[in-house]
Design an enzyme around this catalytic site. Structure first.
Site, PDB file in Angstrom:
ATOM      1  N   HIS A 163       0.873  -1.179   0.000  1.00 13.51           N
ATOM      2  CA  HIS A 163       0.000   0.000   0.000  1.00 13.51           C
ATOM      3  C   HIS A 163       0.908   1.226   0.000  1.00 13.51           C
ATOM      4  CE1 HIS A 163      -3.513   2.397   0.457  1.00 13.51           C
ATOM      5  NE2 HIS A 163      -3.380   2.663   1.737  1.00 13.51           N
ATOM      6  N   ASP A 172     -11.102  -3.938  -0.593  1.00 12.52           N
ATOM      7  CA  ASP A 172     -10.927  -2.515  -0.908  1.00 12.52           C
ATOM      8  C   ASP A 172     -11.516  -2.184  -2.281  1.00 12.52           C
ATOM      9  OD1 ASP A 172      -9.911   0.025  -1.438  1.00 12.52           O
ATOM     10  OD2 ASP A 172      -7.808  -0.587  -1.427  1.00 12.52           O
ATOM     11  N   VAL A 189       1.431   7.583  -8.097  1.00  4.27           N
ATOM     12  CA  VAL A 189       0.714   6.337  -8.395  1.00  4.27           C
ATOM     13  C   VAL A 189      -0.157   6.019  -7.193  1.00  4.27           C
ATOM     14  CG1 VAL A 189       2.476   5.406  -9.941  1.00  4.27           C
ATOM     15  CG2 VAL A 189       2.568   4.853  -7.511  1.00  4.27           C
ATOM     16  N   GLY A 248      -2.143   3.887  -4.273  1.00  6.08           N
ATOM     17  CA  GLY A 248      -1.852   2.772  -3.368  1.00  6.08           C
ATOM     18  C   GLY A 248      -2.966   1.755  -3.328  1.00  6.08           C
ATOM     19  N   HIS A 249      -3.970   1.924  -4.197  1.00  6.67           N
ATOM     20  CA  HIS A 249      -5.131   1.028  -4.181  1.00  6.67           C
ATOM     21  C   HIS A 249      -5.195   0.183  -5.455  1.00  6.67           C
ATOM     22  CE1 HIS A 249      -6.968   2.984  -0.645  1.00  6.67           C
ATOM     23  NE2 HIS A 249      -6.426   4.078  -1.142  1.00  6.67           N
ATOM     24  N   ASP A 258     -14.641  19.622  17.020  1.00  7.10           N
ATOM     25  CA  ASP A 258     -14.316  21.032  16.816  1.00  7.10           C
ATOM     26  C   ASP A 258     -13.479  21.489  18.006  1.00  7.10           C
ATOM     27  OD1 ASP A 258     -14.136  23.683  16.247  1.00  7.10           O
ATOM     28  OD2 ASP A 258     -16.282  24.102  16.222  1.00  7.10           O
TER      29      ASP A 258
END
Length: 557
Positions: free
Chosen positions: A141, A195, A365, A367-368, A443
């Site tokens: 990855h 994924d 490039v 990572g998936h 927040d």
């Protein structure tokens, strides 16, 4: 006959979105979690710092949780950990770099001494309670030490890929352990969770090494100062930038808090090798000529407070962009960030800098995994059931269709949403209702105190501005002691709208007088306020066709 026990898979985040990944696996009286991430706020969340998961279901079942298993160290997988662990302290399992990044995060929240972090190795199996065994499998990855998980349960094995790609020439370490995926497929896999981020892209994802070759080519022929913006967590990318700089006799400075932290952790843990004398402090860049310097910075997504954005708007204290700079954006905009990135690029061009980004050169490039890699994993694992994860709804639908093409029938593919419950036995899988899931907004130090009503008011103020009408009334006579006072913020410039302001004062006075002279013995101040508010709102809309927020204030003297 004893009631058959079932495995329950419950995604609480990461579906129909990119970010805040968290999946619950429940069997009997035991729960394990995979990842605990965060997401960045959308444009319609003004003032919000980050978004984490609603974990009400886990808070109600905290005694069942046996551990959190992390696939890798990206913020959308570990960013929610400090907030979760403050409420529920359970063991956290992960590989070396992943836990190194978690340690730094917990240290910032003063939690490090309280949380049990357990380092794992590829091939190692962790026993979590009586019902779960979790094996870590090597993957590739855009951050080192990423892992897939094989989760063995009494009803069968679930394989969760985490974020992955198949890189046959990785920068550090070995390629993804396809052999182990194949062995699990032969042993029998009940379900694959995979994924879906790049399911729209055909072919294979390019190797990370191709970016390094591109950097070397650019650096070799460049006489300018080079500034490279990339994801701080992409250790391999940063390593290749350093290598290209060293090869061309350049010093490297790092800008951006997250980039500084991750470079420090990576060098300390041995994931990054920096030749001696190459890394310098950002304060020392003026001691070198432009062609002797490379600056690695955060801000590849156009984040408003990031180092590159501050440089682009001439707001950075240590780096001033000039026409003698070459800026490389080594990242692709995350969906939703395209406009911010475009704005930063335009500002850099206005200054006269040279800018290289994905449209102009192969400086990034993914990572998936792309389609062919996704099909390869499906073919190796041969799952009985398929659950696409990590993606917006279209990604999940397209990944399910891809699984159909490689032989998994549509009725065995489940497109879930956050909060959906999927119940599985050895021979069946079916949806079984929902649990509470959603977004908690962070927040500043406030967690969850910014809800829909507060966001609505913030957007209302941002879009239409504010009118404050102050009325002073005598407590003895119940009459106004003076004319109303009107304050405008973000609506109109008062000095150029005196006629409108006078009209607002007259309208407010008439509304208050009508309420006070209604003949009632007791004056209800809430009724007076509502009458004033609606009258002023009507008048302003008739005059301007705008709807500012109106805040009536009644002082009794």
């Amino acid at each position: 006959m004893a009631k058959q026990r079932k495995l329950r898979i419950i995604p609480l985040g990461g579906l129909d979105e990119i970010g805040k990944n968290l999946t619950v696996f429940e069997f009997g009286n035991e729960i394990i979690m995979v990842d605990c991430g965060m997401a960045f706020p959308d444009d319609d969340m003004p003032g919000v710092d980050m978004v984490i998961n609603d974990v009400s279901y886990l808070e109600r079942n905290w005694q069942k949780i046996r551990g959190i298993f992390l696939t890798h160290g990206h913020e959308d997988h570990i960013g929610g950990l400090p907030y979760f662990l403050k409420a529920i302290n359970v063991p956290v399992y992960g590989t070396r770099l992943t836990l190194g990044l978690v340690e730094h995060k917990l240290k910032e929240h003063n939690l490090l001494s309280e949380v049990k972090l357990i380092r794992t190795r590829y091939g190692q199996t962790i026993q979590a309670g009586e019902n779960f065994k979790v094996e870590f499998i090597r993957t590739n990855h855009s951050v080192a030490d990423s892992a897939a998980l094989a989760i063995k349960t009494p009803v069968g094995t679930i394989v969760h890929t985490g974020d992955f790609k198949i890189d046959t020439t990785p920068i550090v370490g070995d390629m993804i352990d396809l052999t182990r995926f194949g062995e699990l497929g032969r042993e029998g896999v009940l379900a694959l969770m995979s994924d879906s981020t790049n399911v729209e892209r055909p072919g294979f994802a390019m190797s990370e090494r191709t970016v390094g070759q591109q950097f070397e080519q650019i650096f070799k022929n460049c006489t300018k100062r080079i500034i490279v913006a990339t994801f701080a967590s992409n250790v391999h990318r940063v390593q290749q930038i350093i290598d290209a700089a060293a090869k061309n006799g350049r010093k490297v400075a790092v800008s951006g808090r997250s980039m500084e932290n991750i470079v420090e952790i990576s060098i300390l843990l041995g994931y990054m090798k920096v030749p001696e004398g190459v890394l310098i402090n950002i304060d020392n860049i003026k001691k070198y000529r432009p062609n002797q310097i490379v600056i690695i910075t955060t801000g590849s997504q156009g984040e408003p407070m990031s180092a590159l954005t501050r440089m682009a708007y001439s707001d950075h204290r240590k780096v001033e962009i000039t026409s003698n700079d070459l800026i490389i954006l080594s990242a692709t905009p995350i969906p939703g960030n395209e406009k911010s990135v475009s704005n930063v690029i335009n500002e850099l061009f206005k200054i006269g800098a040279e800018v290289i980004y994905k449209s102009l050169a192969e400086v990034h490039v993914s990572g998936h995994a792309c389609q062919e890699e996704l099909k390869l994993i499906l073919g190796l694992v041969k799952p009985k059931y398929f659950i696409p994860v990590h993606g917006e709804h279209r990604h999940l639908v397209l990944h399910s269709a891809l699984a159909n093409k490689v032989g998994i029938p549509p009725e065995r593919c489940f497109i879930l949403s956050n909060g959906s419950v999927l119940e599985m036995t050895e021979k069946s899988a079916k949806p079984a209702g929902e649990v509470q899931a959603g977004k908690i907004l962070v927040d500043g130090l406030g967690v969850g105190d910014v809800g829909n009503i507060v966001l609505r008011d913030r957007k209302h103020l941002a879009e239409d501005g504010l009118i404050i009408v102050v009325i002073t009334i005598s407590s003895a006579t119940h009459k106004m002691t003076s004319r109303p006072d009107v304050i405008s913020r973000g609506f109109v410039y008062v000095r150029e709208a005196e006629f409108l302001m006078e009209g607002v004062k007259e309208t407010a006075a008439e509304a208050v007088l009508a309420s006070l002279n209604s003949g009632k013995r007791h004056v209800e101040w809430s009724t007076v306020k509502n009458s004033l508010k609606s009258s002023v709102a009507r008048y302003i809309y008739d005059q301007t066709k705008r709807n500012p927020m109106i805040l009536p204030i009644i002082e009794e003297v």
